[in-house]
Design a protein around this motif. Structure first.
Motif: not given
Length: 337
Positions: A113-126, A168-174
């Motif tokens: 989920x994190x990888x997919x959300x990061x690539x799309x610029x979606x906020x993810x609250x875990x 995952x969000x760090x790798x995507x710079x998000x």
């Protein structure tokens, strides 16, 4: 005079048929949340959920979160601005019974989920847990940046899920779009009286069992801070509004780990005493167990994992919670008549 159309945002909630997920959905729909406590930023919300065995295919979409292609498909179809990830194996004893399945859901699905959300610029609250902490006497309350040290596999997998999300969000710079929200033991409205949905609600069954003349031992050692799912749902929505209404440049300075908790402290035995008092029944057959963890038990529970809510307060988010006694007096009114 022409009406003003409010801009619409879309939220997607995993585990939407569960104890917390149902209330998160209600909060985003503006149901049961006092307007003076909740933020909207002038937005209307469309809300979709994901589930599996109880998905209806309309409001709750059937998605196997362990399959990347299904995650990709639902994100493409719903196009949310925020995803609140409530789905988890969250019962420590069940986790120990199925460690492999738990890791797939609590860790690997979170990473997907994190990888997919990061690539799309979606906020993810875990949604994570207070069980990421050791809970040793004298250590609490824990700030969000305190050293972790889970005592059981459930806490380990939720902490690993936190690490997967941040990575995952760090790798995507998000970085500003991946947020952890830790919560303690939850209680609230269960579905069709299924008390086992909550480690608090299920204590009612122990009180009823004690009325049948059966001896019941109940923990009177670990300190718990039961928090209502309606309050957690409201705060999750307010976090989404705060982060989405903050500019991309400023969002990276917002905290990546938040914590929500009630301040009301009980042991499980004390909760049972309260339920018995409200119901007007004796508790003679229930024995308070003050021994703590059995050193031979597979699941070791922490003593006190009280979470500090300072990070949320610093964001200006209201962390007030429902009165535990008052909520249960209203909920159990039917049993007294």
């Amino acid at each position: 005079m022409a009406s003003i159309t409010k801009p619409t945002k879309t939220a997607l909630v995993t585990g939407a048929t569960g104890l917390l997920g149902r209330q998160v959905v209600r909060a985003f729909r503006g149901l049961g949340v006092p307007t003076e406590l909740s933020s909207n930023a002038g937005w209307m919300w469309e809300v979709k959920g994901t589930g599996f065995s109880r998905a209806d295919g309309v409001n709750v979409l059937k998605v196997d979160l362990e399959k990347g292609e299904e995650v990709e498909r639902v994100l493409e179809g719903v196009s949310p601005q925020v995803l609140i990830h409530c789905a988890a194996n969250r019962f420590p004893d069940k986790v120990d019974a199925d460690p492999e399945g738990t890791r797939l859901l609590n860790v690997e699905a979170t990473r997907t989920l994190a990888k997919a959300c990061a690539s799309r610029g979606i906020l993810l609250i875990y949604i994570s847990t207070d069980y990421v902490f050791a809970g040793k006497p004298g250590e609490a309350p824990y700030e969000a940046d305190a050293a972790t040290g889970p005592t059981n596999l459930y806490g380990v997998t939720k902490l690993d899920g936190e690490k997967a999300l941040i990575e995952e969000f760090s790798k995507a710079s998000k970085e500003g779009l991946g947020v952890v929200m830790r919560v303690p033991v939850l209680y609230g409205k269960t579905e069709e009286g299924r008390n086992e949905e909550s480690a608090v609600n299920v204590l009612l069954d122990a009180v009823f069992k004690a009325q049948e003349g059966k001896k019941v031992k109940m923990d009177h050692w670990a300190l718990r801070f039961p928090t209502n799912t309606e309050d957690v749902g409201r705060v999750a929505k307010d976090v989404a509004v705060k982060y989405l209404s903050t500019s991309e440049a400023e969002r990276t300075s917002l905290p990546r780990i938040l914590q929500m908790s009630s301040e009301e402290q009980y042991t499980k035995y004390e909760m049972c005493q309260l339920f018995a008092e409200i119901l007007g029944v004796p508790l003679d057959n229930m024995e308070a167990n003050t021994e703590g963890n059995d050193p031979n038990a597979s699941v070791q529970r922490p003593y006190d994992c009280h979470l500090s809510t300072k990070a949320l307060k610093d964001l200006g988010i209201d962390v007030s919670t429902q009165d535990f006694v008052g909520w249960w007096r209203r909920e159990l009114r039917a049993f007294r008549h």
